[in-house]
Design an enzyme around this catalytic site. Sequence first.
Site, PDB file in Angstrom:
ATOM      1  N   LYS A 233       7.391   5.235   4.907  1.00  0.00           N
ATOM      2  CA  LYS A 233       7.249   6.677   4.661  1.00  0.00           C
ATOM      3  C   LYS A 233       8.586   7.277   4.206  1.00  0.00           C
ATOM      4  O   LYS A 233       8.627   8.123   3.311  1.00  0.00           O
ATOM      5  CB  LYS A 233       6.726   7.367   5.914  1.00  0.00           C
ATOM      6  CG  LYS A 233       5.276   7.023   6.212  1.00  0.00           C
ATOM      7  CD  LYS A 233       4.392   7.533   5.089  1.00  0.00           C
ATOM      8  CE  LYS A 233       2.974   7.055   5.191  1.00  0.00           C
ATOM      9  NZ  LYS A 233       2.109   7.541   4.102  1.00  0.00           N
TER      10      LYS A 233
ATOM     11  N   ASN B 116       0.812  -1.230   0.000  1.00  0.00           N
ATOM     12  CA  ASN B 116       0.000   0.000   0.000  1.00  0.00           C
ATOM     13  C   ASN B 116       0.840   1.272   0.000  1.00  0.00           C
ATOM     14  O   ASN B 116       0.478   2.259  -0.643  1.00  0.00           O
ATOM     15  CB  ASN B 116      -0.917   0.013   1.229  1.00  0.00           C
ATOM     16  CG  ASN B 116      -1.955  -1.082   1.164  1.00  0.00           C
ATOM     17  OD1 ASN B 116      -2.762  -1.117   0.232  1.00  0.00           O
ATOM     18  ND2 ASN B 116      -1.912  -1.980   2.119  1.00  0.00           N
TER      19      ASN B 116
ATOM     20  N   SER C 287       5.463  10.970   7.460  1.00  0.00           N
ATOM     21  CA  SER C 287       5.052  10.847   8.867  1.00  0.00           C
ATOM     22  C   SER C 287       6.186  11.109   9.841  1.00  0.00           C
ATOM     23  O   SER C 287       7.372  10.859   9.551  1.00  0.00           O
ATOM     24  CB  SER C 287       4.522   9.432   9.100  1.00  0.00           C
ATOM     25  OG  SER C 287       4.335   9.182  10.480  1.00  0.00           O
TER      26      SER C 287
ATOM     27  N   TYR D  28       6.289   0.876   9.279  1.00  0.00           N
ATOM     28  CA  TYR D  28       5.467   1.941   8.693  1.00  0.00           C
ATOM     29  C   TYR D  28       6.344   3.183   8.426  1.00  0.00           C
ATOM     30  O   TYR D  28       6.286   3.776   7.340  1.00  0.00           O
ATOM     31  CB  TYR D  28       4.316   2.262   9.643  1.00  0.00           C
ATOM     32  CG  TYR D  28       3.653   3.590   9.407  1.00  0.00           C
ATOM     33  CD1 TYR D  28       2.845   3.800   8.290  1.00  0.00           C
ATOM     34  CD2 TYR D  28       3.823   4.655  10.308  1.00  0.00           C
ATOM     35  CE1 TYR D  28       2.237   5.035   8.085  1.00  0.00           C
ATOM     36  CE2 TYR D  28       3.219   5.874  10.103  1.00  0.00           C
ATOM     37  CZ  TYR D  28       2.432   6.061   8.990  1.00  0.00           C
ATOM     38  OH  TYR D  28       1.826   7.283   8.776  1.00  0.00           O
TER      39      TYR D  28
HETATM   40  N1  NAI Z   1      -3.572  11.176  10.669  1.00  0.00           N
HETATM   41  C1  NAI Z   1      -2.326  11.458  11.067  1.00  0.00           C
HETATM   42  O1  NAI Z   1      -2.104  12.023  12.161  1.00  0.00           O
HETATM   43  C2  NAI Z   1      -1.177  11.117  10.188  1.00  0.00           C
HETATM   44  C3  NAI Z   1      -1.326  10.586   8.907  1.00  0.00           C
HETATM   45  N2  NAI Z   1      -0.235  10.340   8.121  1.00  0.00           N
HETATM   46  C4  NAI Z   1      -0.384   9.808   6.767  1.00  0.00           C
HETATM   47  O2  NAI Z   1      -1.402  10.521   6.091  1.00  0.00           O
HETATM   48  C5  NAI Z   1      -2.104   9.655   5.207  1.00  0.00           C
HETATM   49  C6  NAI Z   1      -3.587   9.710   5.531  1.00  0.00           C
HETATM   50  O3  NAI Z   1      -3.752   9.324   6.885  1.00  0.00           O
HETATM   51  P1  NAI Z   1      -5.201   9.271   7.551  1.00  0.00           P
HETATM   52  O4  NAI Z   1      -6.139  10.099   6.760  1.00  0.00           O
HETATM   53  O5  NAI Z   1      -5.019   9.539   8.985  1.00  0.00           O
HETATM   54  O6  NAI Z   1      -5.528   7.735   7.374  1.00  0.00           O
HETATM   55  P2  NAI Z   1      -6.952   7.085   7.098  1.00  0.00           P
HETATM   56  O7  NAI Z   1      -6.803   5.622   7.338  1.00  0.00           O
HETATM   57  O8  NAI Z   1      -8.008   7.841   7.804  1.00  0.00           O
HETATM   58  O9  NAI Z   1      -7.101   7.339   5.528  1.00  0.00           O
HETATM   59  C7  NAI Z   1      -6.369   6.643   4.585  1.00  0.00           C
HETATM   60  C8  NAI Z   1      -7.272   6.396   3.398  1.00  0.00           C
HETATM   61  O10 NAI Z   1      -6.500   5.758   2.381  1.00  0.00           O
HETATM   62  C9  NAI Z   1      -7.261   4.707   1.819  1.00  0.00           C
HETATM   63  N3  NAI Z   1      -6.337   3.690   1.337  1.00  0.00           N
HETATM   64  C10 NAI Z   1      -5.515   2.923   2.087  1.00  0.00           C
HETATM   65  N4  NAI Z   1      -4.834   2.105   1.275  1.00  0.00           N
HETATM   66  C11 NAI Z   1      -5.232   2.372   0.012  1.00  0.00           C
HETATM   67  C12 NAI Z   1      -4.869   1.852  -1.258  1.00  0.00           C
HETATM   68  N5  NAI Z   1      -3.987   0.858  -1.375  1.00  0.00           N
HETATM   69  N6  NAI Z   1      -5.462   2.380  -2.352  1.00  0.00           N
HETATM   70  C13 NAI Z   1      -6.366   3.372  -2.245  1.00  0.00           C
HETATM   71  N7  NAI Z   1      -6.767   3.880  -1.058  1.00  0.00           N
HETATM   72  C14 NAI Z   1      -6.194   3.395   0.044  1.00  0.00           C
HETATM   73  C15 NAI Z   1      -8.162   4.199   2.967  1.00  0.00           C
HETATM   74  O11 NAI Z   1      -9.321   3.544   2.450  1.00  0.00           O
HETATM   75  C16 NAI Z   1      -8.450   5.476   3.728  1.00  0.00           C
HETATM   76  O12 NAI Z   1      -9.656   6.085   3.301  1.00  0.00           O
HETATM   77  C17 NAI Z   1      -1.510   8.259   5.399  1.00  0.00           C
HETATM   78  O13 NAI Z   1      -0.578   8.021   4.366  1.00  0.00           O
HETATM   79  C18 NAI Z   1      -0.814   8.350   6.743  1.00  0.00           C
HETATM   80  O14 NAI Z   1       0.288   7.473   6.798  1.00  0.00           O
HETATM   81  C19 NAI Z   1       1.031  10.617   8.540  1.00  0.00           C
HETATM   82  C20 NAI Z   1       1.244  11.089   9.799  1.00  0.00           C
HETATM   83  C21 NAI Z   1       0.170  11.389  10.729  1.00  0.00           C
HETATM   84  O1  LIG Z   2       1.890   8.546  11.124  1.00  0.00           O
HETATM   85  C1  LIG Z   2       1.030   8.538  11.987  1.00  0.00           C
HETATM   86  O2  LIG Z   2       1.237   9.251  13.133  1.00  0.00           O
HETATM   87  C2  LIG Z   2       0.141   9.593  13.978  1.00  0.00           C
HETATM   88  C3  LIG Z   2       0.703  10.009  15.325  1.00  0.00           C
HETATM   89  O3  LIG Z   2       1.488   8.935  15.834  1.00  0.00           O
HETATM   90  P1  LIG Z   2       1.328   8.442  17.340  1.00  0.00           P
HETATM   91  O4  LIG Z   2       2.536   7.587  17.565  1.00  0.00           O
HETATM   92  O5  LIG Z   2       1.304   9.648  18.205  1.00  0.00           O
HETATM   93  O6  LIG Z   2       0.054   7.683  17.426  1.00  0.00           O
HETATM   94  C4  LIG Z   2      -0.820   8.420  14.124  1.00  0.00           C
HETATM   95  O7  LIG Z   2      -1.913   8.773  14.929  1.00  0.00           O
HETATM   96  C5  LIG Z   2      -1.285   8.034  12.724  1.00  0.00           C
HETATM   97  O8  LIG Z   2      -2.171   6.941  12.774  1.00  0.00           O
HETATM   98  C6  LIG Z   2      -0.112   7.635  11.885  1.00  0.00           C
HETATM   99  O9  LIG Z   2      -0.536   7.448  10.552  1.00  0.00           O
END
Ligand code: NAI
Ligand SMILES: O=C1O[C@H](COP(=O)(O)O)[C@@H](O)[C@H](O)[C@H]1O
Length: 250
Positions: A151, A86, A111, A147
């Site tokens: 990234k 992914n 991340s 993970y």
């Molecule tokens: N939410 C956070 O605090 C952080 C998020 N990130 C990164 O930001 C991005 C988005 O994170 P969130 O919105 O929190 O996650 P989330 O899980 O809420 O959203 C991810 C979306 O990507 C879709 N997805 C996953 N694999 C897929 C694939 N192979 N093809 C198409 N769609 C796919 C899922 O269906 C989901 O809707 C991720 O790459 C995550 O690693 C990084 C650091 C912190």
């Molecule tokens: O990359 C990500 O980081 C956030 C924050 O990390 P955490 O160690 O404080 O939980 C995490 O919530 C998120 O799922 C992840 O995609």
Amino acid sequence: MDDPVLLTGASGHVGTAILDELADDYEWRCLDRDPPTDPDRFPGEFVVADVTDEDAIRDAVAGCGAVVHLAGDPRKTAPWDSVLANNIDGTQNVLSAAVDAGVERVAFASSNHAVKHYETERKPDLYRTGDEFRLDGSELPRPGNLYGVSKASGELLGRYYHDEHDLSFVAVRIGNLTKGHPPKDYERGQAMWLSYRDCAHLFDCCLTAEYGYEIVYGISDNDRKYYSLENAKEALGYEPLDNSADWTDE
Ligand SMILES: NC(=O)C1=CN([C@@H]2O[C@H](COP(=O)(O)OP(=O)(O)OC[C@H]3O[C@@H](n4cnc5c(N)ncnc54)[C@H](O)[C@@H]3O)[C@@H](O)[C@H]2O)C=CC1
Ligand SMILES: O=C1O[C@H](COP(=O)(O)O)[C@@H](O)[C@H](O)[C@H]1O
């Protein structure tokens, strides 16, 4: 940006933060592997596709001027087979298709976990106001888990597609996105809090600024911080509005 913007992972938390503020500012082409449960929430066309599907991504990116690539497995406990498919294969597929389609720029959701081990010998002091330690984006990755490795790999793929194919690429090392207020009783989360509106503004900057290859930190302007915001400000014009200290007793 007059051309459409492909938003992968549009249904997730980061996609929601972006669309909450910027739905009307771009011609979005939203993409997620799952069909939307509430289609009315999404502006423009919604493409149901997996980012590892080469043909589907080539079709999805055709005619786009930019990509905001969020799709992937966001779990810090994600196993290798999932992040390999992914996050790493998926990102390579998106970048390759973007270059072939003549897309100008890609903003990539990296991340904090790509650099987590810088904290190992400095915690918990670096989470606290007054500690001067800062990561600024020029340091090598030190992932805290597989993970995080995926990234860091995405950042490296972006470096290659920038140097070899002149793609403008920015990796946003996102901290901890939470809606409304920062996490409670979690110093690290407060130090790397990213509010929804600052998240949207930062990705807006990624879509409008001129840059070649950049790594920036995606956090709000928190009093507690160990990530520098200087590069996000200088390279992108980021002007965060929120601060976790406004919500917490330090
Ligand atoms: N939410 C956070 O605090 C952080 C998020 N990130 C990164 O930001 C991005 C988005 O994170 P969130 O919105 O929190 O996650 P989330 O899980 O809420 O959203 C991810 C979306 O990507 C879709 N997805 C996953 N694999 C897929 C694939 N192979 N093809 C198409 N769609 C796919 C899922 O269906 C989901 O809707 C991720 O790459 C995550 O690693 C990084 C650091 C912190
Ligand atoms: O990359 C990500 O980081 C956030 C924050 O990390 P955490 O160690 O404080 O939980 C995490 O919530 C998120 O799922 C992840 O995609």
